[in-house]
Each structure stands twice: as C-alpha cells, then as structure tokens.
Scaffold this motif. Structure first.
Motif, PDB file in Angstrom:
ATOM      1  N   SER A 192       6.827  13.549  -9.913  1.00  0.00           N
ATOM      2  CA  SER A 192       5.927  13.522 -10.793  1.00  0.00           C
ATOM      3  C   SER A 192       6.018  14.436 -12.207  1.00  0.00           C
ATOM      4  N   GLN A 193       7.368  15.033 -12.220  1.00  0.00           N
ATOM      5  CA  GLN A 193       7.809  15.848 -13.082  1.00  0.00           C
ATOM      6  C   GLN A 193       8.651  15.305 -14.180  1.00  0.00           C
ATOM      7  N   SER A 194       8.765  14.084 -13.967  1.00  0.00           N
ATOM      8  CA  SER A 194       9.507  13.397 -15.208  1.00  0.00           C
ATOM      9  C   SER A 194       9.222  11.642 -15.136  1.00  0.00           C
ATOM     10  N   ALA A 195       9.449  11.079 -16.257  1.00  0.00           N
ATOM     11  CA  ALA A 195       9.054   9.506 -16.168  1.00  0.00           C
ATOM     12  C   ALA A 195       9.945   9.014 -15.110  1.00  0.00           C
ATOM     13  N   VAL A 196      11.235   9.414 -15.065  1.00  0.00           N
ATOM     14  CA  VAL A 196      11.940   8.660 -14.057  1.00  0.00           C
ATOM     15  C   VAL A 196      12.740   9.850 -13.222  1.00  0.00           C
ATOM     16  N   VAL A 197      12.486   9.684 -11.813  1.00  0.00           N
ATOM     17  CA  VAL A 197      13.221  10.590 -11.097  1.00  0.00           C
ATOM     18  C   VAL A 197      14.157   9.651  -9.979  1.00  0.00           C
ATOM     19  N   ILE A 198      15.125  10.062  -9.813  1.00  0.00           N
ATOM     20  CA  ILE A 198      16.129   9.368  -8.773  1.00  0.00           C
ATOM     21  C   ILE A 198      16.699  10.701  -8.017  1.00  0.00           C
ATOM     22  N   PHE A 199      16.211  10.146  -6.545  1.00  0.00           N
ATOM     23  CA  PHE A 199      16.711  11.156  -5.547  1.00  0.00           C
ATOM     24  C   PHE A 199      18.078  10.475  -5.073  1.00  0.00           C
ATOM     25  N   SER A 200      19.025  11.268  -5.110  1.00  0.00           N
ATOM     26  CA  SER A 200      20.388  10.963  -4.978  1.00  0.00           C
ATOM     27  C   SER A 200      21.001  11.829  -4.056  1.00  0.00           C
ATOM     28  N   LYS A 201      22.366  11.383  -3.805  1.00  0.00           N
ATOM     29  CA  LYS A 201      23.148  12.265  -3.167  1.00  0.00           C
ATOM     30  C   LYS A 201      24.597  12.240  -4.022  1.00  0.00           C
ATOM     31  N   SER A 202      25.223  13.282  -4.349  1.00  0.00           N
ATOM     32  CA  SER A 202      26.180  13.417  -5.250  1.00  0.00           C
ATOM     33  C   SER A 202      27.476  12.848  -4.863  1.00  0.00           C
ATOM     34  N   THR A 203      27.749  12.417  -3.600  1.00  0.00           N
ATOM     35  CA  THR A 203      28.881  11.443  -3.091  1.00  0.00           C
ATOM     36  C   THR A 203      28.473  10.151  -2.775  1.00  0.00           C
ATOM     37  N   CYS A 204      27.307   9.693  -3.122  1.00  0.00           N
ATOM     38  CA  CYS A 204      26.922   8.289  -2.958  1.00  0.00           C
ATOM     39  C   CYS A 204      27.241   7.362  -4.138  1.00  0.00           C
ATOM     40  N   CYS A 205      28.044   6.410  -3.749  1.00  0.00           N
ATOM     41  CA  CYS A 205      28.538   5.547  -4.899  1.00  0.00           C
ATOM     42  C   CYS A 205      27.411   4.840  -5.360  1.00  0.00           C
ATOM     43  N   MET A 206      26.259   4.322  -4.485  1.00  0.00           N
ATOM     44  CA  MET A 206      25.198   3.550  -4.978  1.00  0.00           C
ATOM     45  C   MET A 206      24.261   4.731  -5.954  1.00  0.00           C
ATOM     46  N   SER A 207      24.104   5.730  -5.542  1.00  0.00           N
ATOM     47  CA  SER A 207      23.633   6.598  -6.350  1.00  0.00           C
ATOM     48  C   SER A 207      23.996   6.742  -7.583  1.00  0.00           C
ATOM     49  N   HIS A 208      25.430   6.890  -7.710  1.00  0.00           N
ATOM     50  CA  HIS A 208      26.006   7.039  -9.141  1.00  0.00           C
ATOM     51  C   HIS A 208      25.761   5.624  -9.927  1.00  0.00           C
ATOM     52  N   ALA A 209      25.806   4.490  -9.334  1.00  0.00           N
ATOM     53  CA  ALA A 209      25.863   3.231  -9.881  1.00  0.00           C
ATOM     54  C   ALA A 209      24.191   3.020 -10.410  1.00  0.00           C
ATOM     55  N   ILE A 210      23.162   3.434  -9.799  1.00  0.00           N
ATOM     56  CA  ILE A 210      21.896   3.662 -10.212  1.00  0.00           C
ATOM     57  C   ILE A 210      21.833   4.469 -11.508  1.00  0.00           C
ATOM     58  N   LYS A 211      22.389   5.659 -11.152  1.00  0.00           N
ATOM     59  CA  LYS A 211      21.975   6.705 -12.547  1.00  0.00           C
ATOM     60  C   LYS A 211      22.947   6.002 -13.623  1.00  0.00           C
ATOM     61  N   CYS A 212      24.029   5.382 -13.667  1.00  0.00           N
ATOM     62  CA  CYS A 212      24.652   4.818 -14.773  1.00  0.00           C
ATOM     63  C   CYS A 212      23.734   3.777 -15.204  1.00  0.00           C
ATOM     64  N   LEU A 213      23.055   2.852 -14.327  1.00  0.00           N
ATOM     65  CA  LEU A 213      22.127   1.920 -14.827  1.00  0.00           C
ATOM     66  C   LEU A 213      21.059   2.327 -15.603  1.00  0.00           C
ATOM     67  N   PHE A 214      20.504   3.231 -15.404  1.00  0.00           N
ATOM     68  CA  PHE A 214      19.390   4.055 -16.391  1.00  0.00           C
ATOM     69  C   PHE A 214      19.936   4.775 -17.478  1.00  0.00           C
ATOM     70  N   TYR A 215      21.244   5.342 -17.455  1.00  0.00           N
ATOM     71  CA  TYR A 215      21.967   5.862 -18.481  1.00  0.00           C
ATOM     72  C   TYR A 215      22.035   4.907 -19.729  1.00  0.00           C
ATOM     73  N   GLU A 216      22.617   3.704 -19.233  1.00  0.00           N
ATOM     74  CA  GLU A 216      22.796   2.456 -19.935  1.00  0.00           C
ATOM     75  C   GLU A 216      21.739   2.033 -20.746  1.00  0.00           C
ATOM     76  N   GLN A 217      20.584   2.002 -19.871  1.00  0.00           N
ATOM     77  CA  GLN A 217      19.003   1.744 -20.545  1.00  0.00           C
ATOM     78  C   GLN A 217      18.518   2.515 -21.596  1.00  0.00           C
ATOM     79  N   GLY A 218      19.267   3.579 -21.705  1.00  0.00           N
ATOM     80  CA  GLY A 218      18.734   4.689 -22.662  1.00  0.00           C
ATOM     81  C   GLY A 218      17.983   5.740 -22.187  1.00  0.00           C
ATOM     82  N   VAL A 219      17.550   5.716 -20.782  1.00  0.00           N
ATOM     83  CA  VAL A 219      16.908   6.480 -20.072  1.00  0.00           C
ATOM     84  C   VAL A 219      17.556   7.597 -19.756  1.00  0.00           C
TER      85      VAL A 219
END
Length: 102
Positions: free
Chosen positions: A9-36
C-alpha cells in the motif's frame, strides 16, 4: 501478511521480486517501459524476505516472485501481468491507481 499489506500500500505499483530472478527483471522492465516507477521489494535482500515469500504463497501466488500489486490490490504473478498488458487492461489499472497519467 501484515508486512506484505503494508508494503503493497506504500506506492501505486509494488513489485515483490528477487534480484536474481529473470522473470522479475522482465516484469520490472515492462513497467519501466510503460513510464511507471514501481516500488521494488527485493525479498532476497529484505530482512523479512522468507516471511514475505511465505505470505505471498498464502495469497495464492505461485511462483512467489514476481508478484505485482497495483493500487494496493494484488494483481498477480508474471503470467497475469503479461496477460493484462497484452489485452490492454494493464494501462487502465495503472491510470486508475495514479501510476500513469497518459
């Protein structure tokens, strides 16, 4: 569970991730590419990471990362997020949560 709810609840978008997870990286990139700029919780680097992972599993998230919350609401794992992105629903959710203005 309280930690997950508080963090989600601390931010409009929160991603729970692991620093070594390739799918986590891909999802973070997706949001960054959306301008989020999502809040990222790298549970493998978080003091209560195992508790968070357990709580995410109790919420029905499998695998436990990446897991996305938008507007404090559980959206789901990478599969759900990608489905929403492909059908155009993700942008609507981001706008409603105030994470995207365009």
């Amino acid at each position: 569970m309280d930690v997950v709810a508080r963090l989600a609840s601390q931010s409009a978008v929160v991603i729970f991730s692991k620093s070594t997870c390739c799918m986590s990286h891909a999802i973070k990139c997706l949001f960054y590419e959306q301008g989020v700029s999502p809040a990222i919780v790298e549970i493998d680097q978080y003091m209560y990471g195992k508790d968070i992972e357990w709580a995410l599993a109790r919420l029905g998230c499998s695998p436990q990362v990446p897991v996305v919350f938008i507007g404090g609401k559980l959206i789901g794992t990478a599969t759900t997020v990608m489905t929403l992105h492909l059908d155009g629903s993700l942008k609507r959710l981001l706008k409603e949560a105030g994470a995207l203005w365009l």
